[in-house]
Design a protein around this motif. Sequence first.
Motif, PDB file in Angstrom:
ATOM      1  N   VAL A 167      -0.546  -4.041  22.527  1.00 46.01           N
ATOM      2  CA  VAL A 167       0.106  -5.285  23.085  1.00 46.01           C
ATOM      3  C   VAL A 167       0.120  -6.426  21.817  1.00 46.01           C
ATOM      4  CG1 VAL A 167      -1.113  -7.862  23.941  1.00 46.01           C
ATOM      5  CG2 VAL A 167      -0.435  -5.185  25.078  1.00 46.01           C
ATOM      6  N   ARG A 168      -0.721  -5.896  20.742  1.00 49.91           N
ATOM      7  CA  ARG A 168      -0.854  -7.408  19.887  1.00 49.91           C
ATOM      8  C   ARG A 168       0.552  -6.438  18.741  1.00 49.91           C
ATOM      9  NH1 ARG A 168      -7.004  -7.113  18.762  1.00 49.91           N
ATOM     10  NH2 ARG A 168      -7.998  -9.389  20.174  1.00 49.91           N
ATOM     11  N   ASP A 172      -4.287 -15.433  31.922  1.00 54.37           N
ATOM     12  CA  ASP A 172      -2.931 -15.500  31.990  1.00 54.37           C
ATOM     13  C   ASP A 172      -2.758 -14.408  32.867  1.00 54.37           C
ATOM     14  OD1 ASP A 172      -1.329 -17.868  30.210  1.00 54.37           O
ATOM     15  OD2 ASP A 172      -3.486 -17.300  29.235  1.00 54.37           O
ATOM     16  N   LEU A 173      -3.906 -13.397  32.204  1.00 50.66           N
ATOM     17  CA  LEU A 173      -3.359 -11.417  32.990  1.00 50.66           C
ATOM     18  C   LEU A 173      -4.384 -11.422  33.317  1.00 50.66           C
ATOM     19  CD1 LEU A 173      -0.480 -10.132  33.847  1.00 50.66           C
ATOM     20  CD2 LEU A 173      -1.161  -9.347  31.485  1.00 50.66           C
ATOM     21  N   ALA A 219       5.491  -7.988  29.597  1.00 48.97           N
ATOM     22  CA  ALA A 219       6.847  -8.422  30.747  1.00 48.97           C
ATOM     23  C   ALA A 219       6.140  -9.208  32.038  1.00 48.97           C
ATOM     24  CB  ALA A 219       8.003  -6.758  31.458  1.00 48.97           C
ATOM     25  N   LEU A 220       5.665  -8.798  32.926  1.00 51.12           N
ATOM     26  CA  LEU A 220       5.030  -9.745  33.900  1.00 51.12           C
ATOM     27  C   LEU A 220       4.497 -10.279  33.387  1.00 51.12           C
ATOM     28  CD1 LEU A 220       4.110  -9.390  36.662  1.00 51.12           C
ATOM     29  CD2 LEU A 220       2.030  -8.628  35.864  1.00 51.12           C
ATOM     30  N   ALA A 280       4.166   1.781  26.316  1.00 50.89           N
ATOM     31  CA  ALA A 280       4.935   1.657  27.077  1.00 50.89           C
ATOM     32  C   ALA A 280       4.169   0.923  27.874  1.00 50.89           C
ATOM     33  CB  ALA A 280       5.466   3.365  27.547  1.00 50.89           C
ATOM     34  N   ALA A 281       3.185   1.194  27.682  1.00 50.70           N
ATOM     35  CA  ALA A 281       2.003   0.034  29.614  1.00 50.70           C
ATOM     36  C   ALA A 281       1.958  -1.389  28.431  1.00 50.70           C
ATOM     37  CB  ALA A 281       0.881   0.703  29.105  1.00 50.70           C
TER      38      ALA A 281
END
Length: 391
Positions: A27-28, A90-91, A380-381, A373-374
């Motif tokens: 993610v980073r 946020d998630l 995206a969400l 990919a994850a």
Amino acid sequence: MTDAPLIWLLAGEASGDVLGARLMTAVRKQRPDIRFAGIGGPRMADAGLTSLFPMKELAVMGLVEILPRLRRLSRRLDEAVTQIEQLRPDLVVTIDSPGFALRLLRRIAPLGIPRVHYVAPQVWAWREHRVKKFPGLWDKLLVLLPFEEAFFKRHGLDARFVGHPVLQSEADTGDAARFRARHGLPPDARILILMPGSRRSEAPRLLPVFGAMLARLKTRLPHLVPVIPVSPVVADTVAKATEEWAVRPLIVTETADKHDAFAAAGAALTKSGTSTLELALAGVPMAVTYRVNPITAAIARRLIRVPHVAMVNLLAKKALVPELLQEDCRPDRLADIVVRLMTDPAMGALQKAGFAALLQGLRAPGGETPADAAATEILALLNQPFSKSAT
């Protein structure tokens, strides 16, 4: 106060901790400003997460085994919900551990925070009716097995196959000579991998059987060296349980040392689950064995709807490796299968050919690593507009 997005993560066991750490790194790579909070283990701590409480308190399994822990687990669930209410991330991303994770997702649903569950509950294996309870629990489900995406979509649930993280494990990069040199093992040492499980509730059930098996093998395989790779969470438990064994094992806790042991091994006995895929990637001939509380086993037998327990067998769609479960998990039976694995080259070659074929199907679409990919799906969400409701 910062405007950088905050992702709240949950991992409840060692395998989830590894996934969580890789996910944080991935993610980073795409969003360096992302912040993290939640619950995780040592690998997620190394990636920068301060855990709300020790992850090891959630590492329990079994229908009977969990009962004494229910009150404490309930308190920990309350603490997790409270932190999410206070931080308003946020998630929220929950990783595996469905017993705890799905309850948490349900509790925080009224907050309106986007939720992702990573690693699908294996309802395709047993209690398929549970899938009816999943709508509304998450906004996106990330699955590790190629057939799971179609399974959940048939039930009206948004699922995305992101590849299996075992492909990032580096289990196939070990150095056999380095392992022998590090532990002072002679060239004629025959190395047997024993994998009793990463949870405190798992290892004590298999270890006594493994110890009795090794006593039987002392004369049949005189140069046998058992190696037990375990997470640091259960290392002390395993060390104490093996003190009186007739053949003392090497206990390894470092990932690189485990992979070196795989490279040096002639065979393995492992519990079912991801460990079978690690061994398959490393090309280690294996048998799968497992033992749980008899009541748990009796209930499971009535509910299981798949022909195999071992993940490699499910993916191969045949009995590629032997399964010795419950009543068949006996020292004499295990000793016999270890001798076969160690002395029958044809058996090992057949397994290795099957491993290579099934691993190809675990690659993420588009050629990304599973973690990348994850991360792409999660971000995206995160980028979609949403509104957090008040409590």
